[in-house]
Design an enzyme around this catalytic site. Structure first.
Site, mmCIF file in Angstrom:
data_model
loop_
_atom_site.group_PDB
_atom_site.id
_atom_site.type_symbol
_atom_site.label_atom_id
_atom_site.label_comp_id
_atom_site.label_asym_id
_atom_site.label_seq_id
_atom_site.Cartn_x
_atom_site.Cartn_y
_atom_site.Cartn_z
ATOM 1 N N GLY A 43 36.369 47.884 56.596
ATOM 2 C CA GLY A 43 37.639 47.500 57.240
ATOM 3 C C GLY A 43 38.087 48.349 58.405
ATOM 4 C CG ASP A 99 41.016 48.475 55.746
ATOM 5 O OD1 ASP A 99 41.192 49.333 54.853
ATOM 6 O OD2 ASP A 99 40.450 47.390 55.509
ATOM 7 C CG ASP A 102 47.292 46.771 48.180
ATOM 8 O OD1 ASP A 102 48.474 46.506 48.402
ATOM 9 O OD2 ASP A 102 46.579 46.082 47.420
HETATM 10 P P1 IMP Z 1 43.924 50.108 47.210
HETATM 11 O O1 IMP Z 1 42.924 50.915 46.439
HETATM 12 O O2 IMP Z 1 44.684 49.159 46.312
HETATM 13 O O3 IMP Z 1 44.860 50.944 48.060
HETATM 14 O O4 IMP Z 1 43.083 49.140 48.110
HETATM 15 C C1 IMP Z 1 42.900 49.334 49.433
HETATM 16 C C2 IMP Z 1 41.822 48.409 49.945
HETATM 17 O O5 IMP Z 1 42.019 47.056 49.507
HETATM 18 C C3 IMP Z 1 41.863 48.367 51.453
HETATM 19 O O6 IMP Z 1 41.028 49.345 52.008
HETATM 20 C C4 IMP Z 1 41.375 46.983 51.754
HETATM 21 O O7 IMP Z 1 39.973 46.984 51.822
HETATM 22 C C5 IMP Z 1 41.807 46.154 50.559
HETATM 23 N N1 IMP Z 1 43.062 45.457 50.884
HETATM 24 C C6 IMP Z 1 44.308 45.726 50.425
HETATM 25 N N2 IMP Z 1 45.217 44.903 50.974
HETATM 26 C C7 IMP Z 1 44.532 44.097 51.811
HETATM 27 C C8 IMP Z 1 44.918 43.034 52.725
HETATM 28 O O8 IMP Z 1 46.099 42.673 52.907
HETATM 29 N N3 IMP Z 1 43.913 42.464 53.430
HETATM 30 C C9 IMP Z 1 42.605 42.826 53.326
HETATM 31 N N4 IMP Z 1 42.204 43.818 52.516
HETATM 32 C C10 IMP Z 1 43.144 44.445 51.755
HETATM 33 MG MG MG Z 2 39.005 49.049 52.670
#
Ligand code: IMP
Ligand code: MG
Length: 174
Positions: A43, A99, A102
């Site tokens: 990403g 990128d 979340d």
């Molecule tokens: P986390 O471990 O939940 O913080 O996930 C983060 C990862 O989930 C990011 O690096 C993205 O690859 C993916 N992700 C989270 N939200 C989105 C979104 O809105 N669009 C695309 N990918 C997302």
């Molecule tokens: Mg990612």
């Protein structure tokens, strides 16, 4: 059925302005240094490519591929490094470029792992911060845009490997 046409959330002009701001701030904070910019694939590849070209200091670049989710859809709580760094980060000024943050699961574990490898400094630069979705605390040092609970695509960011080529950051209605 044809794929839904995504709506622009942050235009290419908004992005260029934001990336220039981030590059300026990082360049002035690292004067006289040569940070190692570590992009998290896939990403971050467009963001990192633009960011380093707007910077006014020399940098080195490396990439990692991470997976925080096992075979199921539930987070395993552990980060799996599918492809790791080429070099040691001991004593280096490291900037992780991601990128989106979340839930924070992926990065909180990965940053803990990196910290154990004794970098001189370890900072995090994120294009899109979804603060309201956070489950694990992650300190973001350089952040581009904030979004609430929208699923965004474009500018390198995908939805099931689609939309990475879009020059704007868009959201897809589900
Ligand atoms: P986390 O471990 O939940 O913080 O996930 C983060 C990862 O989930 C990011 O690096 C993205 O690859 C993916 N992700 C989270 N939200 C989105 C979104 O809105 N669009 C695309 N990918 C997302
Ligand atoms: Mg990612």
């Amino acid at each position: 059925m044809p794929p839904e046409q995504p709506e622009v959330l942050f235009s290419r002009e908004d992005i260029a302005k934001k990336v220039a701001e981030l590059a300026g701030t990082i360049s002035s904070n690292y004067q006289g240094k040569r940070p190692l910019m570590v992009g998290i694939l896939k990403g971050s590849f467009v963001f990192l490519a633009d960011l380093i070209r707007m910077m006014t200091i020399p940098v080195e670049v490396d990439f990692v591929i991470l997976s925080s989710y096992g075979l199921g859809t539930e987070s395993s709580g552990k980060v799996k490094v599918i492809c790791g760094l080429e070099q040691s980060i001991e004593g280096r000024d490291v900037i992780i470029v991601e990128d989106i943050v979340d839930s924070g699961t992926t990065l909180s574990h990965f940053l803990d792992d990196l910290q154990k490898q004794n970098p001189a400094t370890l900072k995090l630069c994120v294009l899109v911060d979804k603060t309201s979705r956070r489950e694990k605390e992650v300190q973001i040092d350089y952040s581009g845009f904030h979004v609430d609970d929208e699923f965004v695509v474009g500018y390198g960011i995908d939805c099931r490997e689609q939309y990475r080529h879009l020059p704007d950051i868009c959201f897809v209605k589900e």
